[in-house]
Design a protein around this motif. Structure first.
Motif, PDB file in Angstrom:
ATOM      1  N   LEU A   1      56.959  -1.967 -42.697  1.00  0.00           N
ATOM      2  CA  LEU A   1      55.707  -2.711 -42.653  1.00  0.00           C
ATOM      3  C   LEU A   1      55.960  -4.210 -42.493  1.00  0.00           C
ATOM      4  O   LEU A   1      56.749  -4.802 -43.233  1.00  0.00           O
ATOM      5  CB  LEU A   1      54.918  -2.451 -43.938  1.00  0.00           C
ATOM      6  N   SER A   2      55.290  -4.809 -41.479  1.00  0.00           N
ATOM      7  CA  SER A   2      55.334  -6.259 -41.223  1.00  0.00           C
ATOM      8  C   SER A   2      56.740  -6.772 -40.958  1.00  0.00           C
ATOM      9  O   SER A   2      57.011  -7.970 -41.127  1.00  0.00           O
ATOM     10  CB  SER A   2      54.713  -7.029 -42.395  1.00  0.00           C
ATOM     11  N   ASN A   3      57.639  -5.912 -40.522  1.00  0.00           N
ATOM     12  CA  ASN A   3      59.010  -6.327 -40.232  1.00  0.00           C
ATOM     13  C   ASN A   3      59.288  -6.118 -38.736  1.00  0.00           C
ATOM     14  O   ASN A   3      59.430  -4.989 -38.283  1.00  0.00           O
ATOM     15  CB  ASN A   3      60.004  -5.520 -41.074  1.00  0.00           C
ATOM     16  N   LYS A   4      59.316  -7.205 -37.988  1.00  0.00           N
ATOM     17  CA  LYS A   4      59.538  -7.105 -36.539  1.00  0.00           C
ATOM     18  C   LYS A   4      60.995  -6.752 -36.263  1.00  0.00           C
ATOM     19  O   LYS A   4      61.915  -7.363 -36.804  1.00  0.00           O
ATOM     20  CB  LYS A   4      59.194  -8.421 -35.861  1.00  0.00           C
ATOM     21  N   ILE A   5      61.202  -5.747 -35.434  1.00  0.00           N
ATOM     22  CA  ILE A   5      62.563  -5.360 -35.052  1.00  0.00           C
ATOM     23  C   ILE A   5      62.674  -5.317 -33.540  1.00  0.00           C
ATOM     24  O   ILE A   5      61.678  -5.170 -32.819  1.00  0.00           O
ATOM     25  CB  ILE A   5      62.964  -4.001 -35.656  1.00  0.00           C
ATOM     26  N   THR A   6      63.893  -5.461 -33.048  1.00  0.00           N
ATOM     27  CA  THR A   6      64.170  -5.442 -31.611  1.00  0.00           C
ATOM     28  C   THR A   6      64.758  -4.098 -31.230  1.00  0.00           C
ATOM     29  O   THR A   6      65.616  -3.551 -31.947  1.00  0.00           O
ATOM     30  CB  THR A   6      65.157  -6.565 -31.243  1.00  0.00           C
ATOM     31  N   GLY A   7      64.307  -3.551 -30.112  1.00  0.00           N
ATOM     32  CA  GLY A   7      64.804  -2.265 -29.648  1.00  0.00           C
ATOM     33  C   GLY A   7      65.086  -2.276 -28.166  1.00  0.00           C
ATOM     34  O   GLY A   7      64.625  -3.151 -27.421  1.00  0.00           O
ATOM     35  N   THR A   8      65.841  -1.312 -27.705  1.00  0.00           N
ATOM     36  CA  THR A   8      66.169  -1.159 -26.293  1.00  0.00           C
ATOM     37  C   THR A   8      66.177   0.320 -25.935  1.00  0.00           C
ATOM     38  O   THR A   8      66.336   1.182 -26.807  1.00  0.00           O
ATOM     39  CB  THR A   8      67.558  -1.746 -25.959  1.00  0.00           C
TER      40      THR A   8
ATOM     41  N   VAL B   1      50.145  -0.988 -34.544  1.00  0.00           N
ATOM     42  CA  VAL B   1      51.518  -1.098 -34.040  1.00  0.00           C
ATOM     43  C   VAL B   1      51.480  -1.910 -32.749  1.00  0.00           C
ATOM     44  O   VAL B   1      50.680  -1.631 -31.853  1.00  0.00           O
ATOM     45  CB  VAL B   1      52.147   0.285 -33.777  1.00  0.00           C
ATOM     46  N   ARG B   2      52.344  -2.895 -32.662  1.00  0.00           N
ATOM     47  CA  ARG B   2      52.369  -3.793 -31.502  1.00  0.00           C
ATOM     48  C   ARG B   2      53.770  -3.805 -30.893  1.00  0.00           C
ATOM     49  O   ARG B   2      54.773  -3.900 -31.606  1.00  0.00           O
ATOM     50  CB  ARG B   2      51.976  -5.205 -31.928  1.00  0.00           C
ATOM     51  N   VAL B   3      53.828  -3.706 -29.567  1.00  0.00           N
ATOM     52  CA  VAL B   3      55.084  -3.797 -28.822  1.00  0.00           C
ATOM     53  C   VAL B   3      54.997  -4.975 -27.863  1.00  0.00           C
ATOM     54  O   VAL B   3      54.083  -5.046 -27.032  1.00  0.00           O
ATOM     55  CB  VAL B   3      55.371  -2.495 -28.035  1.00  0.00           C
ATOM     56  N   ASP B   4      55.943  -5.905 -27.995  1.00  0.00           N
ATOM     57  CA  ASP B   4      56.048  -7.046 -27.071  1.00  0.00           C
ATOM     58  C   ASP B   4      57.216  -6.790 -26.127  1.00  0.00           C
ATOM     59  O   ASP B   4      58.372  -6.753 -26.568  1.00  0.00           O
ATOM     60  CB  ASP B   4      56.293  -8.336 -27.846  1.00  0.00           C
ATOM     61  N   PRO B   5      56.968  -6.619 -24.825  1.00  0.00           N
ATOM     62  CA  PRO B   5      58.074  -6.424 -23.885  1.00  0.00           C
ATOM     63  C   PRO B   5      58.901  -7.698 -23.728  1.00  0.00           C
ATOM     64  O   PRO B   5      58.350  -8.795 -23.636  1.00  0.00           O
ATOM     65  CB  PRO B   5      57.362  -6.076 -22.567  1.00  0.00           C
ATOM     66  N   CYS B   6      60.201  -7.545 -23.730  1.00  0.00           N
ATOM     67  CA  CYS B   6      61.116  -8.654 -23.426  1.00  0.00           C
ATOM     68  C   CYS B   6      61.705  -8.480 -22.038  1.00  0.00           C
ATOM     69  O   CYS B   6      61.922  -9.454 -21.317  1.00  0.00           O
ATOM     70  CB  CYS B   6      62.238  -8.719 -24.453  1.00  0.00           C
ATOM     71  N   VAL B   7      61.970  -7.232 -21.675  1.00  0.00           N
ATOM     72  CA  VAL B   7      62.481  -6.874 -20.351  1.00  0.00           C
ATOM     73  C   VAL B   7      61.877  -5.529 -19.980  1.00  0.00           C
ATOM     74  O   VAL B   7      61.731  -4.647 -20.829  1.00  0.00           O
ATOM     75  CB  VAL B   7      64.025  -6.768 -20.346  1.00  0.00           C
ATOM     76  N   GLY B   8      61.522  -5.352 -18.717  1.00  0.00           N
ATOM     77  CA  GLY B   8      61.051  -4.056 -18.254  1.00  0.00           C
ATOM     78  C   GLY B   8      59.638  -3.712 -18.675  1.00  0.00           C
ATOM     79  O   GLY B   8      58.829  -4.576 -19.013  1.00  0.00           O
ATOM     80  N   GLN B   9      59.346  -2.390 -18.698  1.00  0.00           N
ATOM     81  CA  GLN B   9      57.994  -1.909 -18.933  1.00  0.00           C
ATOM     82  C   GLN B   9      57.960  -0.855 -20.042  1.00  0.00           C
ATOM     83  O   GLN B   9      57.782   0.332 -19.777  1.00  0.00           O
ATOM     84  CB  GLN B   9      57.424  -1.311 -17.641  1.00  0.00           C
ATOM     85  N   PRO B  10      58.147  -1.257 -21.289  1.00  0.00           N
ATOM     86  CA  PRO B  10      58.063  -0.275 -22.375  1.00  0.00           C
ATOM     87  C   PRO B  10      56.629   0.210 -22.572  1.00  0.00           C
ATOM     88  O   PRO B  10      55.680  -0.562 -22.445  1.00  0.00           O
ATOM     89  CB  PRO B  10      58.551  -1.069 -23.592  1.00  0.00           C
ATOM     90  N   GLN B  11      56.476   1.490 -22.855  1.00  0.00           N
ATOM     91  CA  GLN B  11      55.174   2.104 -23.115  1.00  0.00           C
ATOM     92  C   GLN B  11      55.152   2.613 -24.561  1.00  0.00           C
ATOM     93  O   GLN B  11      56.191   2.995 -25.111  1.00  0.00           O
ATOM     94  CB  GLN B  11      54.936   3.250 -22.129  1.00  0.00           C
ATOM     95  N   LEU B  12      53.977   2.624 -25.185  1.00  0.00           N
ATOM     96  CA  LEU B  12      53.848   2.952 -26.601  1.00  0.00           C
ATOM     97  C   LEU B  12      53.019   4.217 -26.806  1.00  0.00           C
ATOM     98  O   LEU B  12      51.939   4.364 -26.227  1.00  0.00           O
ATOM     99  CB  LEU B  12      53.184   1.778 -27.339  1.00  0.00           C
TER     100      LEU B  12
ATOM    101  N   ALA C   1      54.714  -3.246 -37.243  1.00  0.00           N
ATOM    102  CA  ALA C   1      53.563  -2.473 -37.727  1.00  0.00           C
ATOM    103  C   ALA C   1      52.855  -3.239 -38.846  1.00  0.00           C
ATOM    104  O   ALA C   1      53.505  -3.905 -39.666  1.00  0.00           O
ATOM    105  CB  ALA C   1      54.015  -1.108 -38.225  1.00  0.00           C
ATOM    106  N   ARG C   2      51.527  -3.145 -38.853  1.00  0.00           N
ATOM    107  CA  ARG C   2      50.699  -3.757 -39.904  1.00  0.00           C
ATOM    108  C   ARG C   2      49.644  -2.737 -40.349  1.00  0.00           C
ATOM    109  O   ARG C   2      49.222  -1.889 -39.554  1.00  0.00           O
ATOM    110  CB  ARG C   2      49.985  -5.006 -39.385  1.00  0.00           C
ATOM    111  N   VAL C   3      49.209  -2.844 -41.580  1.00  0.00           N
ATOM    112  CA  VAL C   3      48.074  -2.053 -42.058  1.00  0.00           C
ATOM    113  C   VAL C   3      47.022  -3.027 -42.582  1.00  0.00           C
ATOM    114  O   VAL C   3      47.351  -4.080 -43.135  1.00  0.00           O
ATOM    115  CB  VAL C   3      48.472  -1.045 -43.154  1.00  0.00           C
ATOM    116  N   PHE C   4      45.748  -2.670 -42.415  1.00  0.00           N
ATOM    117  CA  PHE C   4      44.682  -3.550 -42.872  1.00  0.00           C
ATOM    118  C   PHE C   4      43.414  -2.743 -43.098  1.00  0.00           C
ATOM    119  O   PHE C   4      43.284  -1.601 -42.636  1.00  0.00           O
ATOM    120  CB  PHE C   4      44.427  -4.672 -41.861  1.00  0.00           C
ATOM    121  N   ASN C   5      42.482  -3.334 -43.816  1.00  0.00           N
ATOM    122  CA  ASN C   5      41.194  -2.713 -44.103  1.00  0.00           C
ATOM    123  C   ASN C   5      40.173  -3.252 -43.108  1.00  0.00           C
ATOM    124  O   ASN C   5      39.756  -4.410 -43.191  1.00  0.00           O
ATOM    125  CB  ASN C   5      40.755  -3.025 -45.534  1.00  0.00           C
ATOM    126  N   ALA C   6      39.779  -2.412 -42.162  1.00  0.00           N
ATOM    127  CA  ALA C   6      38.866  -2.845 -41.104  1.00  0.00           C
ATOM    128  C   ALA C   6      37.475  -3.182 -41.638  1.00  0.00           C
ATOM    129  O   ALA C   6      36.653  -3.749 -40.912  1.00  0.00           O
ATOM    130  CB  ALA C   6      38.759  -1.768 -40.034  1.00  0.00           C
TER     131      ALA C   6
END
Length: 492
Positions: free
Chosen positions: A36-43, A77-88, A171-176
């Motif tokens: 939760l709330s921890n941004k990680i880098t993936g490939t 859940v949010r994905v920020d592309p750094c290279v290429g076209q990642p899909q979620l 990833a984040r969780v919140f009360n809408a």
């Protein structure tokens, strides 16, 4: 009191049921843990459409007892592309790449239909394929399997995938009931609807780059942008000391190309009297002087020696704007598309996200000199510019001077800016700008009617003088001839 007791009893039953459900759905992380709330880098290992990276997101114990009391618990859940076209995509059963059913996928037909029902605008097909992807879903389980895959462009986009994706995910969780999804990323969505994130070129520096009487084109380019939260319709109060900026640039001249090679060589341009004619009918090196005047909308350009140079970016934008609302089915496999869709090419660069600029562009030092950087240099922190390092333009705009940009081939650059809030460390990207450095060339100055009158008058005067001179010369010659004949007679 009775109603309160009943309500509390129901809540306890719900709590027990959800906890049981959470416990049943919990599982060991199959590939990686998404905390939760921890941004990680993936490939991903390659650009193949079968490649996948699956993450296990499990709600921490200390959050379960809190979330069950929320009226509208949501997982974002949010994905920020750094290279290429990642899909979620996501599932509650297991990793979709292992055969489990996909429950949510970004821009799936279900998601598009739901957006249409809510009246939410859906981005154009070419806008999101290599851009940020966010899924906001009802938080009904404790564990979710979040998977990043290669974007499959089949029947969705004319551009395939050529690069193995690199990305950042969180990833984040919140009360809408009392928060919005946008509030989870406050800087990126600061004063949404008012903050104008466009990076632009200072108007004074867009003068002609035509040599006329020794005048040369600009060598220093000033780029401008609004301060965070501000725009043409309003100024958002911020502390200048709390924000820093990084400027990025990348040369894309060869990518633009000319009518024979480059990203626009196969584009079907609109027809019209002022558009480019067919090659055999004109706009070649044989008529390079008259072509710009005969076909003012034609993007072809020529240097002084009549060799064709890089296409005119502004004319490309104008000509291809007729395709702005063209769907994938109408695009004719990429031949009828707007200028922006050609430039937003994640197979070449990712110039619209924070990590994408870091990976694929060149950060600019405080001296403003453009430098092509190696991968090692790009990975460095780079220079963060304080407001005091920039020029303040009016109340809410900043300006920075770029130098060292080439001008020998109508050179084109992508320019963008990242801002960072010092107090929180949050970052946000501005909107990419396409900048063209027009190559200086000699062009005959245009003459006004007064100039033409003077030239005609002088020409006529010179012509009359020449005629008078000739007449006088003939008369003098005739007189000399007569005198000579008279002398000869007298001697005889």
């Amino acid at each position: 009191p009775v109603d309160f007791c009943i309500t509390m009893s129901i809540r306890r039953l719900v709590f027990a049921a959800i906890v049981a459900c959470f416990a049943m759905s919990a599982a060991a992380a199959p590939y990686g843990a998404l905390e939760l709330s921890n941004k990680i880098t993936g490939t991903l290992a390659s650009a193949g459409t079968s490649e996948a990276r699956c993450y296990n997101f499990t709600l921490p114990d200390n959050m379960v007892s809190t979330v069950v009391w929320w009226d509208q618990p949501k997982l974002l859940v949010r994905v920020d592309p750094c290279v290429g076209q990642p899909q979620l995509r996501m599932s509650v059963y297991g990793c979709p790449s292992d055969g489990s059913r996909t429950v949510y996928e970004f821009m799936s037909q279900t998601m598009v239909n739901d957006a249409a029902v809510r009246g939410t605008a859906v981005p154009k097909y070419w806008e999101w394929s290599g851009d940020v992807k966010t899924l906001t879903v009802d938080l009904t389980h404790r564990t979710y399997f979040v998977e990043v895959i290669n974007y499959d462009s089949s029947n969705r986009h004319w551009r395939g995938t050529d690069k193995a994706p690199e990305f950042e995910i969180e990833a984040r969780v919140f009360n809408a009931a009392n928060e919005t999804a946008e509030a989870q990323f406050p800087l990126k969505n600061l004063n949404k609807g008012v903050w104008d994130k466009k990076v632009s070129r200072k108007v004074e520096n867009t003068s002609s780059t035509v040599f006329q009487g020794g005048e040369s084109g600009p060598r220093k380019i000033d780029v401008e942008w609004y301060t965070p939260g501000s725009g043409e319709n309003g100024t958002f109060a911020i502390s200048d000391a709390d924000f820093e900026y990084q400027v990025y640039a990348l040369e894309v001249t060869e990518y633009i190309g000319n009518s024979d090679k480059g990203a626009f060589a196969d584009i079907t341009f609109p027809s019209g009297n002022e558009e480019c004619p067919e090659p055999q009918l004109g706009c070649t090196s044989d008529d390079c002087r008259s072509c710009p005047k005969t076909y003012p909308k034609c993007a072809k350009e020529f240097l002084t020696d009549c060799s064709e140079t890089t296409l005119n970016v502004n004319k490309l934008k104008a000509s291809l704007s007729v395709y702005a609302d063209t769907s994938y089915a109408q695009s004719e496999n990429g031949r009828k598309v707007p200028f922006e869709s050609i430039m937003k090419n994640p197979n070449e660069w990712t110039a619209w996200t924070v990590c994408g600029m870091k990976k694929t562009m060149n950060w600019i030092d405080s001296d403003g000199v453009y430098t092509e950087r190696s991968a090692t240099e790009k990975a460095q922190e780079g220079t963060w510019l304080k407001t005091s390092d920039l020029t303040k333009v009016g109340e809410n705009r900043l300006s920075f001077s770029l130098t060292g940009l080439k001008e020998d081939n109508n050179n084109v650059y992508l320019v963008n800016v990242v801002t960072r809030q010092v107090s929180t460390g949050n970052k946000a990207a501005y909107e990419m700008m396409t900048l063209q450095m027009r190559t200086p060339r000699y062009e005959e100055p245009e003459l006004s009617s007064t100039d033409m009158g003077i030239i005609i008058g002088v020409s006529c005067g010179l012509g009359a003088c020449i005629i008078i001179f000739i007449i006088v010369a003939v008369i003098v010659r005739q007189r000399r001839k007569r005198k000579l004949q008279q002398r000869i007679r007298l001697k005889q």
